[in-house]
Design a protein around this motif. Structure first.
Motif, short mmCIF file in Angstrom:
data_model
loop_
_atom_site.label_atom_id
_atom_site.label_comp_id
_atom_site.label_asym_id
_atom_site.label_seq_id
_atom_site.Cartn_x
_atom_site.Cartn_y
_atom_site.Cartn_z
N ARG A 79 0.84 -1.21 0.00
CA ARG A 79 0.00 0.00 0.00
C ARG A 79 0.87 1.26 0.00
O ARG A 79 0.58 2.23 -0.70
N ARG A 80 1.94 1.26 0.78
CA ARG A 80 2.83 2.42 0.82
C ARG A 80 3.50 2.65 -0.54
O ARG A 80 3.63 3.79 -1.01
N ILE A 81 3.91 1.56 -1.19
CA ILE A 81 4.53 1.66 -2.51
C ILE A 81 3.51 2.20 -3.52
O ILE A 81 3.83 3.07 -4.34
N ALA A 88 4.04 10.25 -7.10
CA ALA A 88 5.30 10.77 -7.64
C ALA A 88 5.52 10.48 -9.11
O ALA A 88 6.24 11.23 -9.78
N LEU A 89 4.91 9.42 -9.64
CA LEU A 89 5.19 9.05 -11.03
C LEU A 89 3.93 8.81 -11.88
O LEU A 89 3.76 9.44 -12.92
N MET A 147 -2.86 8.23 0.24
CA MET A 147 -2.33 9.36 1.01
C MET A 147 -1.03 9.80 0.36
O MET A 147 -0.12 9.00 0.19
N TYR A 148 -0.98 11.06 -0.05
CA TYR A 148 0.23 11.58 -0.68
C TYR A 148 1.39 11.62 0.32
O TYR A 148 1.17 11.92 1.50
N PRO A 149 2.60 11.33 -0.14
CA PRO A 149 3.77 11.42 0.75
C PRO A 149 4.14 12.89 0.97
O PRO A 149 3.54 13.79 0.38
N SER A 156 11.18 14.78 -5.14
CA SER A 156 12.52 14.21 -5.35
C SER A 156 12.46 13.06 -6.35
O SER A 156 13.29 12.97 -7.27
N ILE A 157 11.48 12.17 -6.19
CA ILE A 157 11.34 11.03 -7.10
C ILE A 157 10.99 11.51 -8.50
O ILE A 157 11.59 11.07 -9.50
#
Length: 234
Positions: A79-81, A88-89, A147-149, A156-157
């Motif tokens: 889920r975090r990935i 980010a992508l 949830m956005y980081p 950065s990514i």
């Protein structure tokens, strides 16, 4: 179940698009001035299709083995990935590819997809790689909470990926003397640099658009997650 089938269809669609583009789209050198060096990996469109394939596969795995709850008792690694990759992508790159492709296409298609390639690049594949990427990622934003980081991580990514791609197309140019995209042939170096800066600014803006849309669509869930995080921090 509907979400699972949607992610399954997305993964299959983009995977087949990558396969077809790699194996069957092979125009003769007489129909294009682009060097074969770098293969299909020199095109951001193809790289984005790979990103979408990976993302929708991860989303499918999360449907099966993870969760989509706003405040799970334990957030699985998958889920975090998924959340980070979408933020980010998957979202900003898909929207960037679609907007820039169709924008340049509307001005002069010869600058982005010359008519000489029509016999080798079918219309359905064009829409899979340049239209469906936007449609599917927007549907995913509406149907699945994430949830956005922290922006530091997300930017950065994204910037690392985009700057790496810019370096990559210049390696191709200096090695072969040929630009990946016809539009770069009609720009001198000062204008080309301005074009790169605009592109980088656009893709970063699209990151912010995705974050704001996510907060708008999932406002209650985002607030619930933020409150839960603050309680855990105490």
């Amino acid at each position: 179940m509907i979400r699972l089938l949607f992610h399954l269809f997305g993964a299959i669609q983009f995977c087949y698009g990558c396969y077809y583009d790699q194996v069957h789209v092979t125009p003769p050198s007489t129909s294009t001035s682009v060097t074969p060096f770098g293969g299909k990996l020199k095109y951001l469109t193809h790289l984005d299709a790979i990103i979408q394939t990976v993302y929708f596969t991860i989303a499918l795995m999360n449907d099966l083995f993870g969760n989509n709850e706003p405040t799970p008792s334990e957030k699985p690694l998958i889920r975090r990935i998924k959340d980070i990759m979408f933020s980010a992508l998957a979202f900003p790159v898909a929207m960037f590819v679609g907007i820039t492709f169709w924008g340049i296409y509307a001005i002069d298609r010869e600058l982005i997809l010359p008519r000489s390639l029509d016999p080798y690049f079918p219309t359905w594949l064009n829409h899979v790689l340049h239209t469906n990427i936007m449609v599917f990622i927007l549907i995913d934003l509406i149907t699945s909470f994430r949830m956005y980081p922290r922006k530091k991580i997300g930017f950065s990514i994204l910037c690392t990926f985009m700057l790496s791609y810019m370096v990559w197309i210049h390696i191709i140019y200096f090695k072969t003397g040929s630009w990946v995209y016809p539009i770069l042939n009609v720009l001198n170096w000062p204008v080309r640099i301005i074009f790169y800066v605009i592109c980088l600014g656009l893709v970063c803006s699209l990151y912010n658009v995705g974050e704001r849309l996510n907060r708008y669509v999932w406002y209650k869930e985002v607030e619930q997650t933020v409150k839960s995080g603050k309680k855990k921090a105490k």
